[in-house]
Structures are given as structure tokens and as C-alpha cells.
Design a protein around this motif. Structure first.
Motif, PDB file in Angstrom:
ATOM      1  N   SER A  67      -2.103   8.249  -7.888  1.00  7.42           N
ATOM      2  CA  SER A  67      -1.315   7.640  -8.974  1.00  7.42           C
ATOM      3  C   SER A  67      -0.014   7.075  -8.403  1.00  7.42           C
ATOM      4  O   SER A  67       0.407   5.957  -8.739  1.00  7.42           O
ATOM      5  CB  SER A  67      -1.001   8.688 -10.041  1.00  7.42           C
TER       6      SER A  67
ATOM      7  N   MET B 281      -0.597   3.860  -6.407  1.00 10.46           N
ATOM      8  CA  MET B 281      -0.879   2.707  -7.286  1.00 10.46           C
ATOM      9  C   MET B 281       0.430   2.138  -7.836  1.00 10.46           C
ATOM     10  O   MET B 281       0.682   0.932  -7.791  1.00 10.46           O
ATOM     11  CB  MET B 281      -1.754   3.163  -8.456  1.00 10.46           C
ATOM     12  N   HIS B 282       1.249   3.063  -8.366  1.00 11.84           N
ATOM     13  CA  HIS B 282       2.516   2.570  -8.938  1.00 11.84           C
ATOM     14  C   HIS B 282       3.374   1.947  -7.850  1.00 11.84           C
ATOM     15  O   HIS B 282       4.012   0.909  -8.050  1.00 11.84           O
ATOM     16  CB  HIS B 282       3.259   3.747  -9.602  1.00 11.84           C
TER      17      HIS B 282
ATOM     18  N   ALA C 259       2.330  -1.394  -7.049  1.00 17.04           N
ATOM     19  CA  ALA C 259       2.517  -2.329  -8.167  1.00 17.04           C
ATOM     20  C   ALA C 259       3.981  -2.733  -8.284  1.00 17.04           C
ATOM     21  O   ALA C 259       4.308  -3.888  -8.512  1.00 17.04           O
ATOM     22  CB  ALA C 259       2.050  -1.665  -9.458  1.00 17.04           C
TER      23      ALA C 259
ATOM     24  N   PHE D 167      -9.281   5.957  -6.853  1.00 21.48           N
ATOM     25  CA  PHE D 167      -8.258   4.930  -6.592  1.00 21.48           C
ATOM     26  C   PHE D 167      -8.849   3.545  -6.815  1.00 21.48           C
ATOM     27  O   PHE D 167      -8.265   2.699  -7.509  1.00 21.48           O
ATOM     28  CB  PHE D 167      -7.753   5.052  -5.154  1.00 21.48           C
TER      29      PHE D 167
ATOM     30  N   ALA E  95      -7.111   1.390  -9.761  1.00 24.42           N
ATOM     31  CA  ALA E  95      -6.089   0.444  -9.295  1.00 24.42           C
ATOM     32  C   ALA E  95      -6.093  -0.864 -10.086  1.00 24.42           C
ATOM     33  O   ALA E  95      -5.025  -1.336 -10.500  1.00 24.42           O
ATOM     34  CB  ALA E  95      -6.273   0.176  -7.797  1.00 24.42           C
TER      35      ALA E  95
ATOM     36  N   MET F  91      -2.379  -1.228 -11.190  1.00 18.63           N
ATOM     37  CA  MET F  91      -1.590  -1.979 -10.206  1.00 18.63           C
ATOM     38  C   MET F  91      -1.356  -3.420 -10.630  1.00 18.63           C
ATOM     39  O   MET F  91      -0.306  -3.991 -10.388  1.00 18.63           O
ATOM     40  CB  MET F  91      -2.341  -1.989  -8.858  1.00 18.63           C
TER      41      MET F  91
ATOM     42  N   LEU G 167      -3.324   4.933 -17.177  1.00 23.43           N
ATOM     43  CA  LEU G 167      -3.466   5.876 -16.043  1.00 23.43           C
ATOM     44  C   LEU G 167      -3.915   7.236 -16.557  1.00 23.43           C
ATOM     45  O   LEU G 167      -4.817   7.869 -15.993  1.00 23.43           O
ATOM     46  CB  LEU G 167      -2.122   6.007 -15.306  1.00 23.43           C
TER      47      LEU G 167
END
Lengths: 191, 119, 571, 235
Positions: free
Chosen positions: A39, A42-43, A46, B94, B98, B102, C259
Motif C-alpha cells: 500500500s 503504491m501511494h 502515485a 500489488f 496498483a 496509483m 485501497l
């Protein structure tokens, strides 16, 4: 040893029960830290703006803490070697050395956090810092738990009892070190 | 703190029975060296090089700890398989998550606050 | 926790130095896997009563909106939401998991693989204690100011993470805390199950000699351990969002609610297989016992279950087709979802094929096992509509989904529970339950169950969505026919709940006054039927630990006069 | 299966109903077959005196055929369902045909806000018509909807159109629909969004060209007038 069931003495899978259980603990911990770090990555990928947030982490303290954990891993594996040679007291001494490393790690992290919070980077100041404190916090909790169990194992090992547990706590300890090996670049190097 | 452990290991450097004799201190020295390289990496200001030194070295160090300290290669084979499987599941997680977390936009959806557009 | 008093006095063992135990050390703080199994069983039954009461309350509200419901009073919208949320949470985490995985796992694993206890008795006790703590934390969340958490059992943020949205500030934190504690309890339990089965098999017991139910419970534990991690991390992040004001899932401050959905369902789908596999294993053991027939293609069952286990990590986003994930991802997950339906279909074919050529005697456990297959077929078949992304556009979050997963969860939790209890009751309590009342209870539960959920399939197809407190705002859903169906479903629920009393009476009566059970009442092969009922501490005298010579399904072997062949009988 | 209970009110409603019927037939066949064989076996091989059970290991080729044949057939059926599902999914969620009109849907805790294009056919101009819980569209016109949420996750669902899309706060999701049936239909919120989730019902009025034009003319003059007066609320 009498109250231990016969079941524990068998090893149909070709390895002692204790070690088999510790490896399953390691697997379940891999997915916990894996979920959290996935997690975070990913952040992180981003939000390019997190770079300058991360700039405020002190790489030197992180590097020192990595050195401390690596050295504690060394003393943990030396303790395992001593235990496998049947030398309980030496294994216990090395385990206490590892615990010393753990205490150093946690105190250094305590000062580091206190300093950062002083500068205003609290857990809510940005999502980077939320991940920073959550991930490092969860890892520190595992370090403390590992140190406590290691203390119990060291006390028994000093009297040459339950020497196989030295290796078990060693495997858990190396795993905690492994998590930090990945946490360090993620939180400190990637700036 | 680390000097003290070095002193101890110098004296008690008996021969480990069974698995191959690995000089743990040598492994430890390699790990510390790699740590130094990964810390020095960012000073060269080359982004991809820092990435290589940071994460490449982290993977190498991880493998060294797993192999030499945790003796994962000496355990029965299924131990390695279950650890590998859990890592593959994390990769799978992931890969599937993503695209949503993302990206700032995808097929038919966009995150306005990310692109600076008004709500 | 009024526990049963086993009729036979404890046999003294020299090896274990069996001192006379006090009430506490024998029942409350016991480290005997059989006693811990009973503790999980009774806690699970107690929570099932709570979960069932919640179902009664909100079904009455749906059938008669705004009515003053006996034993509950008027259901306000906030109460309705927390009733459905906690009905789902309790029934999955505090009824299905403890009873199916932990109670029968603890009872069955050591006995069936021929060892005296779990490898780590104290950790086994600790896992129950943490589980009990999690149950108490959840129950306390109903009484805090603002009431129980009302954001559905999937707890999607921002509803679950922002108190100003869910209006249950304390309830939501206690809820996620209780769920987290429950995960820790089952992680500890899982390690015990896996290590015991991998390491402590009786001498001579090869991989193919392990009963299917033990295989299934261990694979379920592995699935649980490998899938719960990300959600545990997600739960910590949600707890911080709720209390510390972090923004992991807050879209306005850089977080992403999707998420959490991924973290939840990455665990969610393997979780439904975690609770599905143990009853599937029980079905294998029970239908072979009462059909007096060898399990059809033992290895095929294993391979399909391994396949299902691995694939279950690749299907989770079929819960999120239309909830914000990138539409392109939906195609991948449609493929994997339809792919995973194939091993399960093959497993059902194998179980049906096992019945061919048998001598089927319809005792109560057999009735439950056969009804598991019949009911689960409906559940599995209706899942294809939801796994196909095109059709899910219409069916998502309607009562069709609700009826689908009740046709899978009911067989898992309730039929699985009754199948296990009626089959292993003689072994657990040393007494026999009445078969007649068992059958009365069986028909009294199965028929009303279908009467509840077939109307809900129809309502779901008519477009009725889930979790809506009162349908009076939707003219299309208030046609007379639909309201009658809701009333009919609620009446069937009342009939079914009434019949559960038959079971409770039969259960307690059997425990206290049931006829004495012999060692092997069902003439089955597996090892648990080779020791006394109930087994003493340590299951077998240390000198007579069983060795295994053959698989557990050698029934009706040609050329033998008896139609069963216990595993530990030397050839 | 669905069209028997809910009229098909949009262009792709027929596709979904066809897919669901196909799945119904395939899955229904296998279901009935399994249940019949299952109950027949229970009856046929019930316990009879003097008749021993048979010993079938299920490992030999000849016995396994009974499993692998249905297994392969199920695989083939799954491929049909798969192709159908992805085909319909692509049409609805991935493909975005050119729009003839646009509407903005804003969901918040417990109400829908719709912004229609005004008489000038442009979104974002002063004459846009903003309504609460009442969406008005023209029949046989392809609309793009821009769906967003102001607080928690909601779900815009019109059963008659077979339309359903979650509204995620922080995202702007685009989709399309083309009503083919005039009349007033229900809008439901299909994702639990708190205490007032049941109050979030709305209605969509599908009008033919003439009625729609008069409705737009009447309402856009009102919103123009209200936009002119300084104290008016609005966007």
C-alpha cells in the motif's frame, strides 16, 4: 518436559515442530508487512510530491539503526551457533547482546520520532508521515515483542534448558531485521 | 556495540557442525559494506542509480540474511516454497491494486483533485 | 459457561501424572484440545443465538416496517444498519469460523491423525482466550454511545473511517478492534493446526491416508494465514484513520477508499474458502461412512482443493466490478472467477459419484451431509451469475447476491455445524443424541430455509437492493406481490428459528441423559473411533498410540466380512 | 429472467437480459442434471438387506471418465459465459459511444443532485437545470453521465435501465445510458451510505422529445432568472 504432548516430539515433515511453527509465523508476518508496504509503495509512486516530505527523515539515524539491527542479527546467529554446540551460558550472553541491540534500536527510534514530532511532522501532517509512523511503528512493536521473547529464551538458555528455542527466536529476529532492510530504503533513501 | 560482538566471535570461532562453515562475521561485514554503499548512493544524485543501490542492495542483503543467518537453504524444500508463494501473492496483490490506487485516471474515471481540475 | 460433565471418569495416566484437576483447570483453563474444542463450540453457539436474534429483528422490520417488534421494539434506521452489519460480522467471524474451523478442527485433527494433543497446547488455549476477548469487545460495541457499528460487515471507508458519516464513533473502532483481535486468535490457532498436521501424524500415516476433513481444515488454515495479513495491516490503518485522523482512506487528503476494498476482498474471498473447505471435508467423511463406500478419486479431491486454494487468491475483485475499480481489471477477474468455479464443480461431481454403488443409510448426520451438497449446488450455481461481470452490473448488491451467499454460508455454517455435531456428538460427549428428534429438526430447518431465500432470489431479480431499511420510498419495490414475499420470507424464518429449539433440547438432553455411546457407533474407519467416547486426556494410553496401515475410506472391501476396516488394524 | 420482473428500459438492458438468460439456461441445465443424478443415486443405492456396497476407488481411467467428461463440458460452458460476460461488460463499462447529451449526477449523504444541460445544450452555463432526486431525460437519446460523490460511497442504480455504478468520493466516473422507454422509474442507492440510505430514493422521468423540450424551456428560463438575481444559490 513431561507436560509436552507426544505430538510435539514427532516430526513427520522432517523438521522439528518448533522451527516449522516459526516459519509459518514468518509467512504470516510476510503478508502483514507485505500488505502494508505494498500500500505504501503504491501511494509513494502515485504521489511524487512525497519526495520532499521524505526529505525530512534523517538518513543517518536510519543507517545507524540498520547497522544496529544487522549487528544484532549477527549476535543472534552466533547465539544459535553456540546453542547448537550445547553452550547455553554463551548463547544466553549473545542473546542478551541482541536484546541490547534491540533496546538501542528502539531508543534511537524514540529520539528520532520525538525530534521529528517536535519539528511538526506528526502522523497526521501528511499521508507519507502516516505511513512512516504506521510502518516503522508496527516494525518497532515487533522488535519489542521479539526482545521480550528473546529475554525469556535467554533466561532458560542460561540454565542449558530449551536450547532449541535459541534458533527459533533467531529466525524470528532475522525476519524482523529483513523487514527493516526493506523499510530503510523505502522510508529513508527514496527522497 | 558492534565491536564488542566482533571480539566475542573472534574468540569463540568454533567449527559449526553440520551445515557448511560460514564465517558469520564475514557475512556481517559484507552486509555493513552494502549498507554503506546504499547510504552513499543518493549522494551521486543519479536517480536510477540510487534506486539500484537502495533496492537492489536491499534484496541482496535480504537474500544473504535469509541464506546465511536463517539457513533457509538448509531447511526442507517446502519452507522456501511457502515463503516464495507468500511473496508471489504480495506481488499479485500489488499488480491488481496498483491500477486503481496509483493512477490519476483510467478507463472512464479520473481523480480530479490529482489532476488539479476543479471538483 | 456451564460445560458438560463427561460421564466416564477420567482414566489416570502414569505418563501425564494426572492429578485431580480443579474445575477451573479442567474446564476454563484447560489445554486439552477436546476441551478447547467445546469452549469454541459453546461460544460459537452463544454468538449464533445473538446473530440469529439480529436476523429475527431486521427481518421483522422488513416484513412489517415500523412495527414494535416483540423482544426488540421499534427498529430505527441506525439500529437497522448495525443489526445487519453485526449479523453478517457475527455469523462469519464469530459463528462459522469458531465452530467450523476451530471447534471441529481442535476436536478432529489430533484424534484423526493419531496424536495426543495439539503441538502447542498453551498457544491453543491462548488463541481461545483472545477469541473470547474479541467476542466480548464486539458485544460491548453494541452498548456504547451511538450503538454498534453500522457500515456493513465490509466496512467501506469513508463511511467506516469518518465518525461524522457513520454516526457510531465508538462502535466502529470497537468493531474493527474486535475483528483484528479475532484475526490474531485465528492466526495462533492456524499455526497450531498446520504444525500439528504436518508434523505429528501417526507412524505409518502417509499423505493419502489423512482423512479429507483434516486436509481441508489445514488448507483452510493456510489460506487464512496467507490472506489475513493485508487486512490486518488495513485494519490498523482504518483504526488510525478513525482515531488519529490519518488519511489512508480519505480521498480529500491523498488517501484512496478503493485501497481498503482491495485489502478487504483480497482477504474476503480466501476467507469464504476458509470457512467452505472444512464442511466440505466433513461431507466427504460422513457420506463415505453412511454410504459404506470408498471416497471416489481421493487424489482428485486433493488436487481440486489445492487448485481452488491457489486460485482463491486471484478472484477477489469480482466483489468490486462496479464499485470503482478500473473496468479493464473486471475482465481479468471474470476469467479467474469462472476458472475457480470449475474445480468446485468437479469436487461436487466427485461427491455425487461417491454415492454410486453405496449402501446409503439416512441417519441424521447423513441427511445433513446430503443436504449440504443439494443446497450448496444452488449457492454455487447462482454464483456464476455474479461472477460474470456483464450480469453483475444488474445483480450487484441486490437481494440476488444476498440469497446467493446465504445458499453458500448457510450450508457452511449451519448445516456444517449440525452435520459435525450430530456426527461427532458420541465422540465429544460419550452419549447418543436422539435420531428421531434429529430428523424432526433436520426437516424443520431445511424446508423453511429454502422458503426464506427462494423468495429473496425473486426479490433480488426484481431489483430490490440490500441494506435498505424500508422500501416505502421505492414504488417499484412496493407492489403488493413483493411485500407479500418479504412477509413470507420472515414467516419462514420464524418457523426455522422455532425448530432450532428442537435441536437445543435434543443437544442438552443428549448431553445429560443420552444413552451411553460406544467406541465406534457409526462403524467408521478413521482413528477417532478407535478410542473411548469421550476420549481421555491424551486420547490413547501413551503405550498404545495408533499406527496406521491404510486410508480412512476402506469400506465394503471385497472379501472381508465386515464392511469397514479401521485404519489402525494391522493387515 | 429479469425482463419478466423488470421492464427493459435502456439500450443495453436487452443485452444484459440476454446474457442472464444464457447463463440461466447453461447453469440451470447443469444444476438440474446434478440434483436429479444426486437424488436418483440416493434412492437407487439406499441400504438394502444383503446387498453389499461396491468398492470403487475412482482412480482407474474407466471410472474417472465419469468425472472428467462433465468436467470438460463445464469448462466449455464456462467459455460461452465468459465471452458473453466480457462482451456485455465491454459494451457497457469500457466503450463510450459519442454523447448526444450530458448530465451530472452528484451524490451526497442521502440525496441525489442532478444537473441537466439547459436550453443551450451546454453543460456549465447559467441556464443549467439543477434538480434534487428528480432526473428528467429524453427518450432515445444517448446520455453521458458524470458521477461523483461528496462524502461517502453511494451507488447510482436504475433497475429499469440495468444501470449501476458506484460513486466513489474523490473520483469522477463517466458512463452512458440511452433510455428507450418513456415513463417514471425508480432510482435506488445500491451502496450502504449511512443512516439515511433508505431515503435516497429518486425518480427518473423519461419524456418524449416534445415534452422534454417544453420541460427544458420552462425550467431553464427559471434557472436563468434565478441566476440573474444576485442572492440566488445555485452552482
Amino acid at each position: 518436559m513431561s507436560d509436552r504432548p507426544i505430538a510435539t516430539t514427532r516430526s513427520a515433515a522432517g523438521m522439528p515442530t518448533g522451527k516449522l511453527a516459526v516459519w509459518w509465523v514468518v509467512v504470516s508476518e510476510i503478508v502483514i508487512f507485505g500488505g502494508l508496504l505494498a500500500s505504501y509503495i503504491m501511494h509513494r509512486l502515485a504521489h511524487s510530491d512525497w519526495g520532499e516530505q521524505a526529505a525530512h527523515t534523517n538518513t543517518w539515524i536510519g543507517a545507524f539503526n540498520t547497522l544496529v539491527l544487522l549487528s544484532s542479527s549477527l549476535s543472534a546467529v552466533l547465539a544459535h551457533k553456540a546453542a547448537s554446540e550445547g553452550n547455553g551460558p554463551k548463547a544466553a550472553k549473545l542473546l542478551w547482546l541482541t536484546i541490547l541491540g534491540a533496546v538501542t534500536f528502539v531508543t534511537v527510534k524514540g529520539f528520532e520520532w520525538a525530534h521529528e514530532i517536535e519539528l511538526g511532522y506528526t502522523i497526521t501532517s501528511s499521508t507519507f508521515w502516516s505511513f512512516y509512523y504506521t510502518a516503522a511503528g508496527l516494525h518497532a512493536a515487533h522488535v519489542i515483542a521479539g526482545a521480550i521473547i528473546m529475554g525469556i529464551v535467554a533466561v532458560a538458555a542460561a540454565k542449558n534448558r530449551e536450547l532449541h528455542r535459541v534458533e527459533l527466536i533467531g529466525i524470528y529476529w532475522h525476519f524482523v531485521d529483513l523487514v527493516w532492510i526493506f523499510l530503510f530504503p523505502l522510508l529513508y533513501i527514496a527522497k | 556495540m558492534s565491536e564488542q560482538s566482533q571480539a566475542i566471535s573472534e574468540t569463540g570461532d568454533g567449527h559449526g557442525e553440520g551445515h557448511v562453515e560460514t564465517n558469520y562475521v564475514k557475512i556481517w561485514a559484507w552486509l555493513v559494506g552494502l549498507l554503506a554503499v546504499s547510504v552513499a548512493g543518493p549522494f551521486l544524485e543519479i536517480f536510477w542509480l540510487t534506486m539500484v543501490t537502495a533496492f537492489g542492495i536491499a534484496c541482496v542483503k535480504a537474500w544473504m540474511v535469509a541464506k546465511h543467518f536463517m539457513h533457509i537453504t538448509l531447511e526442507p524444500r517446502f519452507v522456501g516454497y511457502i515463503v516464495m508463494t507468500s511473496l508471489v501473492f504480495m506481488l499479485l496483490f500489488f499488480a491488481a491494486v496498483a491500477p486503481d490506487v496509483m493512477n490519476a485516471e483510467g478507463t472512464q474515471w479520473v481523480k480530479p483533485s490529482w489532476l488539479g481540475q476543479p471538483e | 459457561m456451564a460445560e458438560s460433565i463427561p460421564a466416564t471418569p477420567e482414566l489416570a495416566h502414569d505418563e501425564h501424572g494426572h492429578h485431580e484437576q480443579s474445575f477451573a483447570s479442567k474446564y476454563l483453563f484447560s489445554t486439552d484440545h477436546k476441551m478447547i474444542a467445546k469452549q469454541y463450540l459453546f461460544t460459537g453457539i452463544a454468538m449464533a443465538l445473538i446473530g440469529g436474534f439480529f436476523a429475527y429483528a431486521f427481518r421483522m422490520q422488513l416484513a412489517f416496517p415500523g412495527m414494535d417488534i416483540p423482544f426488540f421494539g421499534v427498529v430505527s434506521p441506525g439500529e437497522y444498519n448495525s443489526l445487519i452489519t453485526n449479523h453478517g460480522t457475527i455469523m462469519i467471524f464469530w459463528v462459522a469460523m469458531p465452530i467450523i474451523l476451530a471447534a471441529f478442527g481442535n476436536l478432529v485433527i489430533p484424534l484423526m491423525i493419531g496424536c495426543d494433543d495439539m503441538v502447542f497446547p498453551k498457544i491453543n488455549r491462548l488463541s481461545y482466550q483472545i477469541f473470547l476477548l474479541s467476542a466480548l469487545v464486539l458485544i460491548s460495541s453494541f452498548f456504547v454511545e451511538g450503538g454498534g457499528f453500522g457500515g456493513s460487515w465490509v466496512a467501506y471507508p469513508p463511511l467506516s473511517s469518518e465518525p461524522q458519516y457513520n454516526l457510531t464513533p465508538l462502535g466502529s473502532s470497537l468493531w474493527i478492534g474486535a475483528v483484528g483481535l479475532e484475526f490474531v486468535a485465528f492466526l495462533l490457532g492456524g499455526i497450531n493446526f498446520i504444525t500439528t498436521t504436518m508434523n505429528s501424524r501417526a507412524p505409518g500415516m502417509k499423505m493419502n491416508d489423512i482423512p479429507i476433513v483434516v486436509w481441508m481444515i489445514v488448507i483452510a488454515s493456510v489460506l487464512f494465514m496467507a490472506s489475513v495479513g493485508p487486512l490486518l495491516a488495513g485494519a490498523i490503518m482504518l483504526l488510525f484513520d478513525q482515531n488519529l485522523g490519518t488519511a489512508f482512506y480519505d480521498p480529500t487528503r491523498g488517501g484512496d477508499p478503493v485501497l481498503w476494498q482491495h485489502l478487504f476482498w483480497f482477504f474476503g474471498h480466501p476467507e469464504v474458502y476458509v470457512v467452505f473447505l472444512p464442511p466440505l471435508g466433513m461431507v466427504a467423511d460422513i457420506i463415505t461412512t453412511f454410504a459404506r463406500k470408498k471416497l471416489f478419486a481421493y487424489r482428485t479431491v486433493l488436487y481440486t482443493v489445492f487448485g481452488t486454494g491457489v486460485l482463491s487468491f486471484t478472484v477477489w475483485a469480482h466483489h468490486q466490478f462496479i464499485s470503482g475499480i478500473d473496468p479493464r481489471m473486471a475482465n481479468i477477474f471474470t476469467v479467474t472467477t469462472l476458472l475457480i468455479s470449475i474445480p468446485i464443480a468437479e469436487l461436487m461431481f466427485v461427491y455425487i459419484a461417491t454415492l454410486y454403488g453405496g449402501r446409503i443409510s439416512l441417519t441424521t448426520p447423513m441427511l445433513w451431509a446430503l443436504s449440504f451438497i443439494a443446497e450448496f449446488l444452488i449457492g454455487g450455481v447462482t454464483g456464476i451469475f455474479l461472477g460474470a461481470s456483464g450480469a453483475d452490473v444488474y445483480f450487484h448488491d441486490t437481494y440476488f447476491v444476498l440469497a446467493h451467499f446465504h445458499y453458500t454460508f448457510f450450508p457452511i455454517a449451519i448445516i456444517g455445524f449440525y452435520m459435525g455435531v450430530t456426527y461427532w456428538f458420541p465422540k465429544m460427549f460419550g452419549k447418543m443424541m436422539s435420531d428421531f428428534w434429529g430428523k424432526v429438526h433436520f426437516w424443520g430447518t431445511i424446508i423453511p430455509f429454502n422458503m426464506i431465500f427462494i423468495p429473496l432470489f425473486v426479490l433480488g431479480t426484481a431489483g430490490q437492493h440490500r441494506r435498505i431499511y424500508d422500501y416505502s420510498h421505492f414504488p417499484e419495490l412496493m407492489t403488493p406481490g413483493m411485500q407479500d414475499m418479504r412477509v413470507f420470507a420472515t414467516m419462514s424464518l420464524l418457523v426455522m428459528l422455532a425448530f432450532q429449539l428442537v435441536f437445543l433440547i435434543n443437544f442438552v438432553n443428549g448431553m445429560i441423559r443420552g444413552p451411553k455411546a460406544e467406541k465406534n457407533p457409526w462403524k467408521a474407519n478413521s482413528l477417532e473411533w478407535t478410542t473411548e467416547s469421550p476420549p481421555p486426556h491424551g486420547n490413547w494410553p501413551p503405550s498404545e498410540m495408533p499406527t496406521v496401515y491404510r486410508g480412512p475410506y476402506e469400506y465394503s472391501v471385497p472379501g472381508r466380512e465386515k464392511d469397514y476396516w479401521p485404519q489402525n488394524e494391522p493387515t | 429472467m429479469i425482463e419478466s420482473l423488470v421492464p427493459a428500459g435502456s439500450s443495453y438492458a436487452g443485452e444484459i437480459d440476454l446474457l442472464v438468460n444464457m447463463i440461466l439456461w447453461i447453469v440451470g441445465f447443469w444444476f438440474v442434471l446434478c440434483e436429479v443424478v444426486f437424488f436418483w443415486l440416493i434412492f437407487r443405492f439406499r441400504k438394502k438387506e444383503g446387498v453389499p456396497g461396491q468398492y470403487i476407488s475412482g482412480e482407474e481411467k474407466s471410472q474417472k471418465r465419469w468425472i472428467t467428461i462433465p468436467h470438460v463440458l463445464v469448462l466449455v460452458c464456462d467459455i460461452f459465459i465468459l465471452v458473453g460476460a466480457i462482451w456485455v461488460w465491454y459494451d457497457i463499462k469500457q466503450d463510450l459511444p459519442p454523447a448526444q447529451a450530458e448530465v451530472r449526477i452528484i451524490s451526497q449523504q442521502w440525496a441525489w443532485t442532478f444537473v441537466h444541460e439547459g436550453a443551450d445544450g451546454e453543460m456549465g452555463t447559467a441556464d443549467d437545470i439543477t434538480t434534487i432526486n428528480e432526473l428528467t431525460v429524453q427518450v432515445d437519446t444517448l446520455y453521458h453521465y458524470k458521477l461523483e460523490s461528496l462524502d461517502v460511497i453511494h451507488d447510482f442504480s436504475v433497475p429499469v435501465w440495468r444501470l449501476k455504478q458506484d460513486a466513489i468520493p474523490g473520483r469522477l466516473i463517466t458512463g452512458w445510458f440511452e433510455p428507450t422507454l418513456t415513463g417514471s422509474f425508480d432510482i435506488q442507492c445500491a451502496e450502504l451510505c449511512g443512516v439515511g440510505h433508505a431515503l435516497m430514493g429518486g425518480t427518473v422521468h423519461v419524456k418524449n422529445a416534445a415534452d422534454y423540450a417544453s420541460w427544458v424551456a420552462e425550467n431553464s428560463t427559471m434557472s436563468l432568472a434565478s441566476a440573474a438575481t444576485p442572492h440566488a444559490g445555485g452552482e
